[in-house]
Design a protein around this motif. Structure first.
Motif, PDB file in Angstrom:
ATOM      1  N   ILE A   4       1.029  -0.943  -0.007  1.00 58.25           N
ATOM      2  CA  ILE A   4      -0.084  -0.109  -0.117  1.00 58.25           C
ATOM      3  C   ILE A   4       0.916   1.361   0.016  1.00 58.25           C
ATOM      4  CG2 ILE A   4      -1.947   1.239   1.228  1.00 58.25           C
ATOM      5  CD1 ILE A   4      -2.591  -1.506   2.331  1.00 58.25           C
ATOM      6  N   ILE A  10      -5.251   7.512   0.328  1.00 62.92           N
ATOM      7  CA  ILE A  10      -5.825   6.179   0.642  1.00 62.92           C
ATOM      8  C   ILE A  10      -7.220   6.388   1.108  1.00 62.92           C
ATOM      9  CG2 ILE A  10      -5.442   3.889   1.661  1.00 62.92           C
ATOM     10  CD1 ILE A  10      -3.265   4.682  -0.182  1.00 62.92           C
ATOM     11  N   TYR A  12     -10.173   4.104   3.207  1.00 61.09           N
ATOM     12  CA  TYR A  12     -10.229   2.652   3.795  1.00 61.09           C
ATOM     13  C   TYR A  12     -11.718   2.346   3.884  1.00 61.09           C
ATOM     14  CZ  TYR A  12      -5.465   3.457   5.132  1.00 61.09           C
ATOM     15  OH  TYR A  12      -3.939   3.796   4.957  1.00 61.09           O
ATOM     16  N   TRP A  37     -10.402  -4.592   6.891  1.00 62.75           N
ATOM     17  CA  TRP A  37     -10.201  -3.228   6.361  1.00 62.75           C
ATOM     18  C   TRP A  37      -9.391  -3.553   5.126  1.00 62.75           C
ATOM     19  CZ3 TRP A  37     -12.379   1.029   7.735  1.00 62.75           C
ATOM     20  CH2 TRP A  37     -12.764   1.336   9.037  1.00 62.75           C
ATOM     21  N   ALA A  39      -7.745  -1.054   1.520  1.00 62.14           N
ATOM     22  CA  ALA A  39      -7.303   0.075   1.280  1.00 62.14           C
ATOM     23  C   ALA A  39      -7.618   0.103   0.004  1.00 62.14           C
ATOM     24  CB  ALA A  39      -5.876   0.370   1.510  1.00 62.14           C
ATOM     25  N   TRP A  41      -6.743   3.011  -3.800  1.00 61.89           N
ATOM     26  CA  TRP A  41      -5.895   4.215  -4.039  1.00 61.89           C
ATOM     27  C   TRP A  41      -5.824   3.979  -5.644  1.00 61.89           C
ATOM     28  CZ3 TRP A  41      -3.792  -0.237  -1.990  1.00 61.89           C
ATOM     29  CH2 TRP A  41      -2.950  -0.901  -2.777  1.00 61.89           C
ATOM     30  N   SER A  49      -6.531  -2.175  -4.867  1.00 61.42           N
ATOM     31  CA  SER A  49      -6.886  -2.100  -3.642  1.00 61.42           C
ATOM     32  C   SER A  49      -5.847  -3.288  -2.613  1.00 61.42           C
ATOM     33  CB  SER A  49      -8.284  -2.868  -3.430  1.00 61.42           C
ATOM     34  OG  SER A  49      -8.232  -4.188  -4.065  1.00 61.42           O
ATOM     35  N   VAL A  52      -5.857  -4.745   4.686  1.00 62.31           N
ATOM     36  CA  VAL A  52      -4.959  -4.196   5.578  1.00 62.31           C
ATOM     37  C   VAL A  52      -5.062  -4.863   6.984  1.00 62.31           C
ATOM     38  CG1 VAL A  52      -5.027  -2.039   7.205  1.00 62.31           C
ATOM     39  CG2 VAL A  52      -5.639  -1.796   4.725  1.00 62.31           C
ATOM     40  N   HIS A  56      -8.201  -1.061  12.121  1.00 63.05           N
ATOM     41  CA  HIS A  56      -8.090   0.308  11.134  1.00 63.05           C
ATOM     42  C   HIS A  56      -6.433   0.823  11.265  1.00 63.05           C
ATOM     43  CE1 HIS A  56      -8.209   4.300   9.776  1.00 63.05           C
ATOM     44  NE2 HIS A  56      -9.417   3.989   9.114  1.00 63.05           N
TER      45      HIS A  56
END
Length: 85
Positions: A4, A10, A12, A37, A39, A41, A49, A52, A56
């Motif tokens: 990431i 980003i 979430y 979670w 991410a 972008w 994606s 994560v 969080h």
């Protein structure tokens, strides 16, 4: 594993995922596994994606675990705990 980027905006999002096993009652009778979670972008025009985890990333960076059932643990401890189940 997806890396990431730290130099981009980003977003979430919590998501549930289905494992695809016919015998999985979690997926068959509910939303699936999670929530986890993810991410999101942009790389050029593509939306990317990456996974994560259960906590969080903002809570991981600040060292805050308020509202989280268990403190952060090293990955080796988590794997060992899962193996005992």
């Amino acid at each position: 594993m997806t890396v990431i980027p730290s130099d981009q905006h980003i977003t979430y999002q919590l998501q549930y995922r289905k494992c695809g096993k016919n015998s999985c009652s979690t997926c068959r009778n509910g939303q699936g596994h999670g929530p986890y979670w993810y991410a999101y972008w942009r790389e050029g025009s593509r939306l990317r994606s990456g996974y994560v985890g259960k906590i969080h990333p903002g809570m991981q960076r600040n060292g805050t675990t308020k509202g989280v059932a268990a403190p952060l643990r090293p990955k080796e401890e988590v794997v060992a705990a899962q193996a005992r189940l």
